[in-house]
Design a protein around this motif. Sequence first.
Motif, mmCIF file in Angstrom:
data_model
loop_
_atom_site.group_PDB
_atom_site.id
_atom_site.type_symbol
_atom_site.label_atom_id
_atom_site.label_comp_id
_atom_site.label_asym_id
_atom_site.label_seq_id
_atom_site.Cartn_x
_atom_site.Cartn_y
_atom_site.Cartn_z
ATOM 1 N N LYS A 47 35.726 61.116 69.342
ATOM 2 C CA LYS A 47 36.442 61.194 68.064
ATOM 3 C C LYS A 47 35.643 62.015 67.067
ATOM 4 O O LYS A 47 36.179 62.539 66.114
ATOM 5 N N GLY A 48 34.359 62.127 67.317
ATOM 6 C CA GLY A 48 33.482 62.880 66.428
ATOM 7 C C GLY A 48 32.730 61.961 65.499
ATOM 8 O O GLY A 48 33.342 61.305 64.656
ATOM 9 N N VAL A 49 31.430 61.875 65.676
ATOM 10 C CA VAL A 49 30.587 61.061 64.806
ATOM 11 C C VAL A 49 29.354 61.868 64.423
ATOM 12 O O VAL A 49 28.867 62.687 65.197
ATOM 13 N N ARG A 50 28.873 61.619 63.232
ATOM 14 C CA ARG A 50 27.664 62.287 62.749
ATOM 15 C C ARG A 50 26.437 61.522 63.237
ATOM 16 O O ARG A 50 26.532 60.366 63.624
ATOM 17 N N LEU A 51 25.298 62.176 63.147
ATOM 18 C CA LEU A 51 24.058 61.572 63.625
ATOM 19 C C LEU A 51 23.753 60.271 62.893
ATOM 20 O O LEU A 51 23.371 59.284 63.520
ATOM 21 N N ASN A 52 23.948 60.220 61.574
ATOM 22 C CA ASN A 52 23.667 58.977 60.847
ATOM 23 C C ASN A 52 24.631 57.863 61.272
ATOM 24 O O ASN A 52 24.271 56.695 61.296
ATOM 25 N N GLU A 53 25.875 58.226 61.643
ATOM 26 C CA GLU A 53 26.820 57.231 62.138
ATOM 27 C C GLU A 53 26.426 56.751 63.523
ATOM 28 O O GLU A 53 26.588 55.572 63.846
ATOM 29 N N VAL A 54 25.913 57.655 64.350
ATOM 30 C CA VAL A 54 25.430 57.279 65.677
ATOM 31 C C VAL A 54 24.324 56.240 65.536
ATOM 32 O O VAL A 54 24.319 55.217 66.236
ATOM 33 N N LEU A 55 23.406 56.492 64.637
ATOM 34 C CA LEU A 55 22.291 55.563 64.435
ATOM 35 C C LEU A 55 22.771 54.221 63.893
ATOM 36 O O LEU A 55 22.315 53.165 64.334
ATOM 37 N N ARG A 56 23.703 54.252 62.961
ATOM 38 C CA ARG A 56 24.217 53.003 62.390
ATOM 39 C C ARG A 56 24.995 52.195 63.420
ATOM 40 O O ARG A 56 24.776 50.989 63.587
ATOM 41 N N ILE A 57 25.892 52.856 64.152
ATOM 42 C CA ILE A 57 26.680 52.166 65.172
ATOM 43 C C ILE A 57 25.761 51.599 66.245
ATOM 44 O O ILE A 57 25.898 50.441 66.649
ATOM 45 N N SER A 58 24.809 52.403 66.695
ATOM 46 C CA SER A 58 23.904 51.960 67.761
ATOM 47 C C SER A 58 23.011 50.808 67.321
ATOM 48 O O SER A 58 22.701 49.914 68.116
ATOM 49 N N THR A 59 22.617 50.813 66.071
ATOM 50 C CA THR A 59 21.805 49.706 65.548
ATOM 51 C C THR A 59 22.602 48.406 65.561
ATOM 52 O O THR A 59 22.097 47.353 65.967
ATOM 53 N N VAL A 60 23.865 48.475 65.138
ATOM 54 C CA VAL A 60 24.699 47.276 65.137
ATOM 55 C C VAL A 60 24.977 46.824 66.576
ATOM 56 O O VAL A 60 24.954 45.622 66.862
ATOM 57 N N VAL A 61 25.208 47.778 67.486
ATOM 58 C CA VAL A 61 25.399 47.424 68.902
ATOM 59 C C VAL A 61 24.152 46.725 69.423
ATOM 60 O O VAL A 61 24.240 45.703 70.111
ATOM 61 N N ALA A 62 22.977 47.262 69.101
ATOM 62 C CA ALA A 62 21.721 46.635 69.544
ATOM 63 C C ALA A 62 21.606 45.212 68.998
ATOM 64 O O ALA A 62 21.214 44.294 69.734
ATOM 65 N N LEU A 63 21.953 45.019 67.732
ATOM 66 C CA LEU A 63 21.898 43.671 67.147
ATOM 67 C C LEU A 63 22.853 42.726 67.863
ATOM 68 O O LEU A 63 22.500 41.584 68.166
#
Length: 186
Positions: A35-51
């Motif tokens: 869908k298209g995500v920016r690098l800061n969104e990748v980091l935010r999404i991945s952090t929440v997934v990790a949590l």
Amino acid sequence: MLEATSHLGQLLTVLILALALGMDAFSLGVAVGMKGVRLNEVLRISTVVALFHMVMPLLGMFTGHFMGEMLGHAASYAAGVLLILLGCHMIYNSIYGNGVQILDYRSTAGVILYSLGVSMDSFSVGVTLGMFRSDLLLTIAVFGAAGGLMSVLGLLLGGRVSRNLGDYGEAIGGAVLFAFGIMFIF
């Protein structure tokens, strides 16, 4: 010597389980990344997934065997329905445009729903690991690291693929989420 071998065996078991559970985050990360995500969104999404990959097995480990049997299948169905709805939403947006968007994957609610969807199966695994008295800190740390890393890799790969697919990327990503939802249910 026996204790060191036992610790190594437990580490390998937890690592294999974490990578297997992280494959959902990777695969669905590719779909959302299309869908298209920016690098800061990748980091935010991945952090929440990790949590969520840390919290869900922790909850599972504390819940125990009895509740795990009762909720195990229900958790899979809930994750499946959630992924089907998210997939349908992405397909709808790719066909009818971005005029009306029900769920934005960049929003807090969207990130939480996505993370919950890819982390549901971690709950059931946590129940099992709790019965075997797995090392709590080791399990949580490895599950979180694997879920977050696999999510980053999937989102970045999906972003690359979407540049090559153009407008069809979101529809393909939605179809992947839909297919995973069907797999969770059946």
